[in-house]
Design a protein around this motif. Structure first.
Motif, short mmCIF file in Angstrom:
data_model
loop_
_atom_site.label_atom_id
_atom_site.label_comp_id
_atom_site.label_asym_id
_atom_site.label_seq_id
_atom_site.Cartn_x
_atom_site.Cartn_y
_atom_site.Cartn_z
N THR A 95 0.84 -1.19 0.00
CA THR A 95 0.00 0.00 0.00
C THR A 95 0.88 1.25 0.00
N ALA A 96 0.26 2.39 -0.20
CA ALA A 96 1.00 3.65 -0.17
C ALA A 96 1.67 3.86 1.18
N GLU A 97 0.97 3.50 2.25
CA GLU A 97 1.53 3.67 3.59
C GLU A 97 2.72 2.75 3.83
N GLN A 98 2.70 1.58 3.21
CA GLN A 98 3.78 0.60 3.40
C GLN A 98 4.98 0.86 2.50
N SER A 99 4.78 1.61 1.46
CA SER A 99 5.78 1.74 0.41
C SER A 99 6.83 2.80 0.71
N VAL A 100 8.06 2.56 0.27
CA VAL A 100 9.13 3.53 0.41
C VAL A 100 8.80 4.81 -0.35
N SER A 101 8.21 4.67 -1.53
CA SER A 101 7.91 5.84 -2.38
C SER A 101 6.68 6.61 -1.96
N GLY A 102 5.85 5.99 -1.10
CA GLY A 102 4.60 6.62 -0.72
C GLY A 102 3.49 6.41 -1.73
N LYS A 103 3.75 5.57 -2.73
CA LYS A 103 2.75 5.26 -3.75
C LYS A 103 2.41 3.78 -3.68
N ALA A 104 1.12 3.49 -3.83
CA ALA A 104 0.68 2.10 -3.76
C ALA A 104 1.07 1.36 -5.04
N ASP A 105 1.38 0.06 -4.88
CA ASP A 105 1.61 -0.77 -6.06
C ASP A 105 0.31 -0.90 -6.85
N GLU A 106 0.43 -1.04 -8.15
CA GLU A 106 -0.72 -1.18 -9.04
C GLU A 106 -0.76 -2.57 -9.63
N ALA A 107 -1.96 -3.08 -9.83
CA ALA A 107 -2.12 -4.41 -10.42
C ALA A 107 -1.45 -4.47 -11.78
N GLY A 108 -0.70 -5.54 -12.00
CA GLY A 108 -0.08 -5.74 -13.29
C GLY A 108 1.26 -5.08 -13.48
N GLN A 109 1.77 -4.37 -12.48
CA GLN A 109 3.09 -3.75 -12.66
C GLN A 109 4.17 -4.83 -12.76
N ALA A 110 5.27 -4.50 -13.40
CA ALA A 110 6.29 -5.50 -13.72
C ALA A 110 6.95 -6.09 -12.49
N LEU A 111 7.13 -5.30 -11.44
CA LEU A 111 7.84 -5.76 -10.26
C LEU A 111 7.14 -5.25 -9.01
N ALA A 112 6.92 -6.15 -8.05
CA ALA A 112 6.35 -5.79 -6.75
C ALA A 112 7.22 -6.42 -5.66
N GLY A 113 6.66 -6.62 -4.48
CA GLY A 113 7.37 -7.30 -3.41
C GLY A 113 8.56 -6.53 -2.85
N ASN A 114 9.39 -7.24 -2.10
CA ASN A 114 10.55 -6.62 -1.46
C ASN A 114 11.53 -6.05 -2.47
N LEU A 115 11.66 -6.71 -3.63
CA LEU A 115 12.64 -6.23 -4.60
C LEU A 115 12.26 -4.84 -5.11
N ASN A 116 10.99 -4.61 -5.35
CA ASN A 116 10.56 -3.28 -5.78
C ASN A 116 10.77 -2.25 -4.69
N GLN A 117 10.57 -2.65 -3.44
CA GLN A 117 10.81 -1.73 -2.33
C GLN A 117 12.30 -1.41 -2.19
N LEU A 118 13.15 -2.40 -2.40
CA LEU A 118 14.59 -2.14 -2.37
C LEU A 118 15.00 -1.22 -3.52
N LYS A 119 14.37 -1.40 -4.66
CA LYS A 119 14.64 -0.51 -5.80
C LYS A 119 14.28 0.93 -5.45
N GLN A 120 13.15 1.11 -4.80
CA GLN A 120 12.73 2.45 -4.36
C GLN A 120 13.68 3.00 -3.30
N LEU A 121 14.16 2.12 -2.44
CA LEU A 121 15.10 2.56 -1.40
C LEU A 121 16.39 3.07 -2.02
N LYS A 122 16.86 2.37 -3.03
CA LYS A 122 18.08 2.79 -3.73
C LYS A 122 17.88 4.13 -4.44
N ALA A 123 16.68 4.37 -4.94
CA ALA A 123 16.40 5.66 -5.58
C ALA A 123 16.45 6.79 -4.55
N LYS A 124 16.04 6.46 -3.32
CA LYS A 124 16.02 7.46 -2.25
C LYS A 124 17.42 7.67 -1.67
#
Length: 429
Positions: A95-124
């Protein structure tokens, strides 16, 4: 020997572009002006503990880390790399609250889970490096198969780089996880030594581990040529000198690693019938053990065998080991534990620092300032105790010995305001 649980497992230099026409060097280490601070983030942190990647931002940890090891990827019987939990790794929506980016995951996106959160963390935090850790205590069963022959080593490494570094995840678009990981951390527990029950163990594991490390370095260099990125290759290594000599050609292995982390915990635990320290800097007076286990013994063993100081990253625990049914002699230290492992939240005999701290009023704290460790005791229950005071002590030891930094198992054990990481980070120089 009290090493039943040795090896819970956890790495590394800032990205450096390799100019076109220049071959990546055999040793891909990049020097830092400060110590490395390496933390294991476990795949299962988001379940019972509800410790999400975003919590590394909230408690101030991410800003203090140089590297994250994501634990763990597994190997199948043939030695091919596989996910041990696809839902946690790359399918779970946040969810947006759980996400590093503050944006909720969307159905059908290419990558979700911890790996997507780590990707967002690296961007930050652009200077943060993230490595995939392979194996661990429960995931090392088939490492010996992977390392057995030239062909099996090449196939294993190819599968791991394809999955984790090139990001080709099963059932996902090609390259969905590309760029999440900056390297590979080998957590084979242990070459030529018993680890978890059922692990495949061979006498030739020692030489095969060296060959596996060299195959990783070769294929990582080749990948660097195509991507113009520098990749890390690290390993988690045991504390016991017997296991070191049985399974590791230290000088050869370190020549190909960016750096290695050493086990700095689980020297003793509830598998021992007598209470003891699990992470002392030096051997304590009065220790009834037949062999001394301490951080000093471990670090000295690697230095003696040719490991460079700058590549030795010493492990520290964000958790405690405990016994119950312990008599009051010597404030519970070195005493028989008639009740075995102390009751705990997730695993008997193992408690996260943050959870044990919440019960601190029930205990008295004792310290051995000469050997460098602490424990809690309430008249019957005994817990090893690594608090901010002990983190400061360990950080100063690492700095005084000019080691390469500190490694944490595991990041989910800290408090909501990051007490332990703050003390560790502040005193590393």
């Amino acid at each position: 020997m009290s090493l039943k649980k040795f090896g819970l497992p956890v790495i590394v230099a800032s990205a450096v572009m390799i100019p076109l026409g220049v071959t990546a060097p055999a040793e891909a280490a990049v020097e830092h002006s400060s110590k490395r601070v390496v933390g294991y983030y476990t795949q299962w942190s988001g379940y019972d503990r509800n410790f999400l990647v975003n919590d590394l931002v909230k408690n101030g940890t991410a800003a203090k880390l140089t590297h994250i090891n994501y634990a763990f990827g597994f190997l199948d019987e043939t030695g091919k790399c596989v996910s041990s939990d696809a839902w946690a790794d790359y399918q779970r929506p946040f969810t947006a609250e759980q996400s590093v980016s503050g944006k909720a995951d969307e159905a059908g996106q290419a990558l979700a889970g911890n790996l997507n959160q780590l990707k967002q963390l690296k961007a930050k935090y652009p200077r943060l490096r993230v490595n995939i850790s392979l194996g661990g205590w429960t995931g090392s069963k088939y490492f010996s198969n992977a390392a057995l022959t030239k062909e099996s080593r090449a196939a294993h490494v190819k599968s791991c780089l394809d999955m984790w570094l090139k990001g080709n995840l099963p059932g996902s678009p090609a390259g969905a996880a590309k760029g999440v990981f900056d390297g590979v951390d080998l957590d084979w527990e242990w070459p030529a030594s018993e680890g978890a029950p059922g692990n495949v163990v061979r006498p030739e594991d020692k030489q095969n581990f060296t060959a596996l490390v060299l195959e990783y370095r070769k294929q990582l260099n080749r990948l660097s040529w195509h991507t113009h990125r520098r990749y890390d290759l690290t390993a988690f290594l045991p504390a016991d000198p017997v296991q070191i000599d049985r399974g590791f050609e230290v000088r050869k292995v370190f020549s190909a690693l960016t750096f290695a982390t050493t086990q700095g915990y689980d020297y003793h635990g509830a598998w021992d019938p007598v209470t003891n320290q699990q992470s002392a800097i030096d051997g304590p007076a009065g220790d009834p053990s037949t062999a001394e286990f301490s951080s000093q013994v471990t670090i000295d063993a690697y230095l003696k065998r040719g490991a460079p100081r700058s590549k030795l990253v010493m492990g520290v625990p964000f958790y405690s080991r405990g016994w119950t049914g312990v008599g009051s002699t010597n404030n519970g230290l070195f005493q028989p534990a008639t009740g075995g492992a102390a009751p705990a939240t997730y695993e008997a005999g193992y408690e996260d620092y943050r959870l044990l701290k919440a019960q601190l009023s029930k205990f008295q704290v004792f310290r051995d300032n000469k050997a460098g460790f602490a424990w809690l005791y309430d008249g019957t229950t005994f817990w090893t105790w690594d608090d901010p005071i002990e983190m400061k002590r360990k950080a100063r030891y690492i700095s005084d010995r000019h080691l390469g930094g500190a490694m944490i198992w595991s990041l989910d054990g800290d408090t909501s305001d990051g007490e332990l990481i703050t003390a560790l980070h502040k005193h590393l120089h």
